[in-house]
Design an enzyme around this catalytic site. Sequence first.
Site, PDB file in Angstrom:
ATOM      1  N   TRP A 177      14.355  66.243  25.284  1.00  0.00           N
ATOM      2  CA  TRP A 177      15.132  67.568  25.927  1.00  0.00           C
ATOM      3  C   TRP A 177      14.231  68.480  26.772  1.00  0.00           C
ATOM      4  CZ3 TRP A 177      19.909  66.881  26.019  1.00  0.00           C
ATOM      5  CH2 TRP A 177      20.664  65.800  24.820  1.00  0.00           C
ATOM      6  N   ASP A 203      14.458  76.334  24.552  1.00  0.00           N
ATOM      7  CA  ASP A 203      15.685  75.998  24.358  1.00  0.00           C
ATOM      8  C   ASP A 203      15.938  75.660  22.718  1.00  0.00           C
ATOM      9  OD1 ASP A 203      17.623  74.113  23.793  1.00  0.00           O
ATOM     10  OD2 ASP A 203      17.076  72.441  25.039  1.00  0.00           O
ATOM     11  N   LYS A 205      24.538  72.164  16.600  1.00  0.00           N
ATOM     12  CA  LYS A 205      23.649  72.005  15.469  1.00  0.00           C
ATOM     13  C   LYS A 205      23.659  72.712  14.468  1.00  0.00           C
ATOM     14  CE  LYS A 205      22.050  68.950  18.920  1.00  0.00           C
ATOM     15  NZ  LYS A 205      21.705  68.941  20.513  1.00  0.00           N
TER      16      LYS A 205
HETATM   17  C1  LIG Z   1      21.327  68.575  21.575  1.00  0.00           C
HETATM   18  C2  LIG Z   1      20.529  69.196  22.500  1.00  0.00           C
HETATM   19  C3  LIG Z   1      20.660  69.730  23.776  1.00  0.00           C
HETATM   20  C4  LIG Z   1      21.989  69.184  24.456  1.00  0.00           C
HETATM   21  O1  LIG Z   1      22.825  69.972  24.285  1.00  0.00           O
HETATM   22  P1  LIG Z   1      24.401  69.685  25.141  1.00  0.00           P
HETATM   23  O2  LIG Z   1      25.362  70.456  24.422  1.00  0.00           O
HETATM   24  O3  LIG Z   1      24.853  68.289  24.906  1.00  0.00           O
HETATM   25  O4  LIG Z   1      24.283  70.065  26.609  1.00  0.00           O
HETATM   26  C5  LIG Z   1      19.785  70.281  24.762  1.00  0.00           C
HETATM   27  N1  LIG Z   1      18.700  70.395  23.841  1.00  0.00           N
HETATM   28  C6  LIG Z   1      18.323  70.331  22.656  1.00  0.00           C
HETATM   29  C7  LIG Z   1      16.859  70.698  22.174  1.00  0.00           C
HETATM   30  C8  LIG Z   1      19.401  69.639  21.877  1.00  0.00           C
HETATM   31  O5  LIG Z   1      19.012  69.502  20.862  1.00  0.00           O
END
Ligand SMILES: *Cc1c(COP(=O)(O)O)cnc(C)c1O
Length: 360
Positions: free
Chosen positions: A102, A172, A196
């Site tokens: 990511w 993030d 999540k």
């Molecule tokens: C799942 C995830 C994403 C992507 O999220 P989207 O909603 O599909 O854009 C980005 N960063 C991390 C750390 C993730 O776990």
Amino acid sequence: MTRAYNFSAGPAALPEPVLRRAQAEMLEWGKARAGVMEISHRGKDFIALAQKSEQDLRTLMAIPANYKVLFLQGGATQHFAQIPMNFARRGQIADYIVTGHWGEKAAKEAKSLVDVRIAASSEGGKFTAIPPRALWHLDADAAYVHYTPNETIHGVEFHDVPDVGDLPLIADMSSDILSAPVDVSKFGIIYAGAQKNIGASGLVVMIVREDLLARCPKDIPKIFNYAEHAANESMLNTPNTFGWYLASLVFEWLLEQGGVAAIDARNRAKADLLYGYIDNSGFYKNPVEKSARSRMNVPFTLPREELDAAFLKEAESHGLMALKGHRAVGGMRASIYNAMPLQGVQALVDFMKDFAARNG
Ligand SMILES: *Cc1c(COP(=O)(O)O)cnc(C)c1O
């Protein structure tokens, strides 16, 4: 069929009481005489929900008063692009720390907008560790430092907040927000896709230090401008009202559990149980350096790849679903976010023991 223990990496399992409440309130929410997704976001009922959910999140994370909380759309991925658009000048340097898939993707998305520098990366070791802070090459003039506290696919997690001096630190936190206490004042921006640990996909929560909003350029479309979203209480246009509602239920559930400190203790117990078993099994393996292991996403391999299909099939018949690892890593991955109870992890370990005994 019955509801299984769901180890999906995302969208992921939600707390059962939250789903039951949403089900019970589907046709009539509060005094609205309609479902929550059928009413105006500008009416007093929804505004009250918006304000309470923000207050609950502020309580859960002890968010200081000089931070704004935004409820946005677009998934974390859209914000990989929108963050450089708002917080850096075109061509300015931005430092990225890459410890997995990511972080790498965030850096790539930013490239057309800023001068992306990879200040540290663990790609050489296949993303199984965190580069020591002393080896990071931060640029004193960088617009910000971006990192991914928990790498969902590689199962790598920072267990402290890196010190980047006066540079704004952007995290993030999509896969670890609300899983353990964090000192928000150490961050410039925290953002997270909801699917999540917060609720349903399509909602992004952003916690942004107010002074940074002064950087948002006036010459970008309003809809991409975070300062505009902040000035309009995340209601520049119609927000994801149902996603926001689900998030509000998850925040209430977390408060009922005793808050983030209580959920942290539970998360540690779950992770300790699973890693403890994997390490002692003589059968399963986790490749990540112990000090960098994720409490949320636990990748593991079986001794022979030919066993993978049987493992997954039998796990499903035991009510354990979505254990297939990401194709970038292979093997299995158990995602054990806040909503996964200890009993679910215990059921997984019991099955893993039995499978190992029959296939060792
Ligand atoms: C799942 C995830 C994403 C992507 O999220 P989207 O909603 O599909 O854009 C980005 N960063 C991390 C750390 C993730 O776990």
